[in-house]
Design an enzyme around this catalytic site. Sequence first.
Site, PDB file in Angstrom:
ATOM      1  N   THR A   1       7.324  -3.716  -6.695  1.00  0.00           N
ATOM      2  CA  THR A   1       6.623  -4.579  -5.817  1.00  0.00           C
ATOM      3  C   THR A   1       7.380  -5.695  -4.780  1.00  0.00           C
ATOM      4  O   THR A   1       7.175  -5.863  -3.949  1.00  0.00           O
ATOM      5  CB  THR A   1       5.474  -5.291  -6.416  1.00  0.00           C
ATOM      6  OG1 THR A   1       6.120  -5.811  -7.815  1.00  0.00           O
ATOM      7  CG2 THR A   1       4.140  -4.575  -7.028  1.00  0.00           C
TER       8      THR A   1
ATOM      9  N   ASN B   1      -7.648   2.111  -9.184  1.00  0.00           N
ATOM     10  CA  ASN B   1      -6.825   3.125  -9.632  1.00  0.00           C
ATOM     11  C   ASN B   1      -7.413   4.455  -9.792  1.00  0.00           C
ATOM     12  O   ASN B   1      -6.812   5.530  -9.898  1.00  0.00           O
ATOM     13  CB  ASN B   1      -6.070   2.727 -10.900  1.00  0.00           C
ATOM     14  CG  ASN B   1      -5.386   1.478 -10.746  1.00  0.00           C
ATOM     15  OD1 ASN B   1      -4.367   1.367  -9.993  1.00  0.00           O
ATOM     16  ND2 ASN B   1      -5.671   0.513 -11.593  1.00  0.00           N
TER      17      ASN B   1
ATOM     18  N   ARG C   1      -3.681   8.319 -10.209  1.00  0.00           N
ATOM     19  CA  ARG C   1      -5.016   8.560 -10.908  1.00  0.00           C
ATOM     20  C   ARG C   1      -6.250   8.777 -10.134  1.00  0.00           C
ATOM     21  O   ARG C   1      -7.278   9.331 -10.588  1.00  0.00           O
ATOM     22  CB  ARG C   1      -5.344   7.553 -11.885  1.00  0.00           C
ATOM     23  CG  ARG C   1      -4.339   7.502 -12.969  1.00  0.00           C
ATOM     24  CD  ARG C   1      -4.617   6.095 -14.047  1.00  0.00           C
ATOM     25  NE  ARG C   1      -3.775   5.006 -13.300  1.00  0.00           N
ATOM     26  CZ  ARG C   1      -3.934   3.694 -13.553  1.00  0.00           C
ATOM     27  NH1 ARG C   1      -4.860   3.276 -14.438  1.00  0.00           N
ATOM     28  NH2 ARG C   1      -3.182   2.907 -13.093  1.00  0.00           N
TER      29      ARG C   1
ATOM     30  N   ARG D   1     -26.749   4.548   9.595  1.00  0.00           N
ATOM     31  CA  ARG D   1     -25.412   4.998   9.555  1.00  0.00           C
ATOM     32  C   ARG D   1     -24.313   4.289  10.268  1.00  0.00           C
ATOM     33  O   ARG D   1     -23.337   4.430  10.202  1.00  0.00           O
ATOM     34  CB  ARG D   1     -25.270   6.616   9.891  1.00  0.00           C
ATOM     35  CG  ARG D   1     -25.832   7.576   9.049  1.00  0.00           C
ATOM     36  CD  ARG D   1     -26.041   8.825   9.684  1.00  0.00           C
ATOM     37  NE  ARG D   1     -24.708   9.232  10.340  1.00  0.00           N
ATOM     38  CZ  ARG D   1     -24.586  10.004  11.754  1.00  0.00           C
ATOM     39  NH1 ARG D   1     -25.960  10.577  11.734  1.00  0.00           N
ATOM     40  NH2 ARG D   1     -23.401  10.193  11.996  1.00  0.00           N
TER      41      ARG D   1
ATOM     42  N   ASP E   1      -5.371  -2.324  -2.572  1.00  0.00           N
ATOM     43  CA  ASP E   1      -6.227  -1.572  -3.413  1.00  0.00           C
ATOM     44  C   ASP E   1      -7.244  -2.442  -3.864  1.00  0.00           C
ATOM     45  O   ASP E   1      -7.872  -2.274  -4.927  1.00  0.00           O
ATOM     46  CB  ASP E   1      -5.627  -0.638  -4.490  1.00  0.00           C
ATOM     47  CG  ASP E   1      -4.594  -1.286  -5.506  1.00  0.00           C
ATOM     48  OD1 ASP E   1      -4.692  -2.640  -5.406  1.00  0.00           O
ATOM     49  OD2 ASP E   1      -4.460  -0.574  -6.431  1.00  0.00           O
TER      50      ASP E   1
ATOM     51  N   ALA F   1       0.837  -1.210   0.182  1.00  0.00           N
ATOM     52  CA  ALA F   1      -0.026   0.045   0.098  1.00  0.00           C
ATOM     53  C   ALA F   1       0.891   1.345  -0.021  1.00  0.00           C
ATOM     54  O   ALA F   1       0.329   2.234   0.377  1.00  0.00           O
ATOM     55  CB  ALA F   1      -0.876  -0.113   1.311  1.00  0.00           C
TER      56      ALA F   1
HETATM   57  C1  UD1 Z   1       1.229  -5.752 -10.548  1.00  0.00           C
HETATM   58  C2  UD1 Z   1       1.821  -6.874 -11.004  1.00  0.00           C
HETATM   59  C3  UD1 Z   1       1.295  -7.315 -12.339  1.00  0.00           C
HETATM   60  C4  UD1 Z   1      -0.186  -7.894 -11.972  1.00  0.00           C
HETATM   61  C5  UD1 Z   1      -0.889  -6.678 -11.284  1.00  0.00           C
HETATM   62  C6  UD1 Z   1      -2.218  -7.012 -10.704  1.00  0.00           C
HETATM   63  C7  UD1 Z   1       4.379  -6.334 -10.706  1.00  0.00           C
HETATM   64  C8  UD1 Z   1       5.771  -5.897 -11.509  1.00  0.00           C
HETATM   65  N1  UD1 Z   1       3.180  -6.497 -11.600  1.00  0.00           N
HETATM   66  O1  UD1 Z   1       1.229  -4.514 -11.616  1.00  0.00           O
HETATM   67  O2  UD1 Z   1       1.928  -8.725 -12.833  1.00  0.00           O
HETATM   68  O3  UD1 Z   1      -0.837  -8.125 -13.179  1.00  0.00           O
HETATM   69  O4  UD1 Z   1      -0.091  -6.103 -10.129  1.00  0.00           O
HETATM   70  O5  UD1 Z   1      -2.896  -5.831 -10.329  1.00  0.00           O
HETATM   71  O6  UD1 Z   1       4.281  -6.825  -9.518  1.00  0.00           O
HETATM   72  N2  UD1 Z   1       3.472  -0.891  -4.617  1.00  0.00           N
HETATM   73  C9  UD1 Z   1       4.097  -0.676  -3.527  1.00  0.00           C
HETATM   74  N3  UD1 Z   1       5.542  -0.291  -3.684  1.00  0.00           N
HETATM   75  C10 UD1 Z   1       6.050  -0.406  -4.793  1.00  0.00           C
HETATM   76  C11 UD1 Z   1       5.360  -0.570  -5.889  1.00  0.00           C
HETATM   77  C12 UD1 Z   1       3.950  -0.898  -5.824  1.00  0.00           C
HETATM   78  O7  UD1 Z   1       3.652  -0.755  -2.401  1.00  0.00           O
HETATM   79  O8  UD1 Z   1       7.183   0.153  -4.850  1.00  0.00           O
HETATM   80  C13 UD1 Z   1       2.150  -1.346  -4.264  1.00  0.00           C
HETATM   81  C14 UD1 Z   1       1.184  -0.621  -4.954  1.00  0.00           C
HETATM   82  O9  UD1 Z   1       0.691   0.785  -4.182  1.00  0.00           O
HETATM   83  C15 UD1 Z   1      -0.100  -1.195  -5.357  1.00  0.00           C
HETATM   84  C16 UD1 Z   1       0.509  -2.716  -5.489  1.00  0.00           C
HETATM   85  O10 UD1 Z   1       1.832  -2.588  -4.875  1.00  0.00           O
HETATM   86  O11 UD1 Z   1      -1.221  -1.451  -4.223  1.00  0.00           O
HETATM   87  C17 UD1 Z   1       0.711  -3.022  -7.006  1.00  0.00           C
HETATM   88  O12 UD1 Z   1       1.712  -2.338  -7.549  1.00  0.00           O
HETATM   89  P1  UD1 Z   1       1.218  -1.452  -9.126  1.00  0.00           P
HETATM   90  O13 UD1 Z   1       2.202  -0.632  -9.547  1.00  0.00           O
HETATM   91  O14 UD1 Z   1      -0.137  -1.163  -9.152  1.00  0.00           O
HETATM   92  O15 UD1 Z   1       1.749  -2.909 -10.078  1.00  0.00           O
HETATM   93  P2  UD1 Z   1       0.798  -2.889 -11.389  1.00  0.00           P
HETATM   94  O16 UD1 Z   1       1.546  -2.224 -12.530  1.00  0.00           O
HETATM   95  O17 UD1 Z   1      -0.644  -2.908 -11.607  1.00  0.00           O
END
Ligand code: UD1
Length: 428
Positions: free
Chosen positions: A87, A236, A21, A308, A111, A15
């Site tokens: 991630t 998002n 967005r 509520r 999320d 998170a």
């Molecule tokens: C990621 C996956 C993708 C998958 C998708 C599903 C990776 C590289 N890719 O892509 O394969 O299909 O989720 O929704 O993992 N976050 C952090 N720190 C970071 C980066 C991200 O906490 O440094 C958190 C974000 O807040 C988010 C989650 O990790 O909650 C996913 O990151 P996001 O950048 O949205 O990944 P996707 O590009 O959607």
Amino acid sequence: MSESAKIQVKSIVLAAGKGTRMKSDKPKVLHEIFNKPLVSWVLSACEEAGSFENIVVVGHKGEDVQDFVNKKHPESSCVFQREQLGTGHAVSMAKNELKDFKGNVLILCGDTPLITSESLEKFVDFHNENNAAITVMTSVLNNPKGYGRIVRSASGNVSEIVEEKDCNDTQKAINEINAGMYCIDWQKAKGFFDNLKNDNAQNEYYLTDIIKWGNENGLKVSGYILENSDETLGINSRIQLAEAFKIMNDRHLNKLMDEGVTIVSPENTQISPETEIGADTVIFPNTFINGKNKIGKNCKIGPFSHLRGDCTIEDYVKIGNFVELKKSYVKSHTNISHLSYVGDTKVGSGVNIGAGTITANYNSITKEKKQTIINDGASIGSNTVLVAPVELGEKAFIAAGSVITKDVGANSLGLTRSPQKEIKNYVK
Ligand code: UD1
Ligand code: CA
């Protein structure tokens, strides 16, 4: 849960992202559905699936997220990822906390509020029954755009996940996607987080590389296909927030109807999933029920009622149009039929609350909220204000238009309006 529940489970919830967005000053995971932040829905699903001491990786406005987690999920804790480098990097922030942990770690995103505890339980069971070290949750989508693709070998094993930006044309055509949820045997797979690499299109430390790493290191890797792809919807944008609200609402209304609740017009009714309702209760249109509530059998709620949260309503109660109810207990066979506000109140059985009755529960100078107690059989005339704290005895009778500031005893009449005057021939 099945016997595999004996293996302990903890979860890491990612998170730290900004959620650009959303165009918001608030961190994305604190945006709410039915009064409950996105991250809280995820943590509740974990808890219901038996995972309690969870770790939330926070970054952007992390203090706000941490405050929330400490308050509402006290068994969980937060770790900070100061720079969002991917991630995989995010998960590695939890390494210290989990150093000696022997069990499964669920990795989820903060999320994705639609994931259910039932699916998480099945996911963990599948992982255990397969004796897997790493299991990724997948989903088959008509439109896989934007997601990481699941590459399987000829024998069907998951061999790697390729992010869209790193995909070749063949890989782009794959419609089995990475849902972004993982179950890993921590002791077997934690080594991955000591060897993170960022040689990819986004120069990020990808968690998805754990699949290839596991295969290369002789670990058992498997993929669990989630039937209901709705559950993996990540929020998002505000549009997706509204979509998730609708899905969550529809899901709960369908469940309630299956359990014997009549919902006259589901398209005009919103009921929080944390609201239980007994059979043969009828919910009339344009009713909005937020938060945690328990409503009994054979009640009539609405049209145009607003609950509520923190309300308990026993059987055969009527809550009518333009009635707002908050933090109140209402015993059986009571009617609050029109235009009333009832907050911080205990209402007895067989009570009649006349149209336009207000419990004045809040002192805006002291900021205190006070209780109103209305005992069994009391009858309150229309347009009454009950200034809390105040108690009406059993079968107390309040004359219409009264402002009640002192307790009224059982069987007594409470009346504060000035006597009616009549001036004869005034009009002439
Ligand atoms: C990621 C996956 C993708 C998958 C998708 C599903 C990776 C590289 N890719 O892509 O394969 O299909 O989720 O929704 O993992 N976050 C952090 N720190 C970071 C980066 C991200 O906490 O440094 C958190 C974000 O807040 C988010 C989650 O990790 O909650 C996913 O990151 P996001 O950048 O949205 O990944 P996707 O590009 O959607
Ligand atoms: Ca991304």
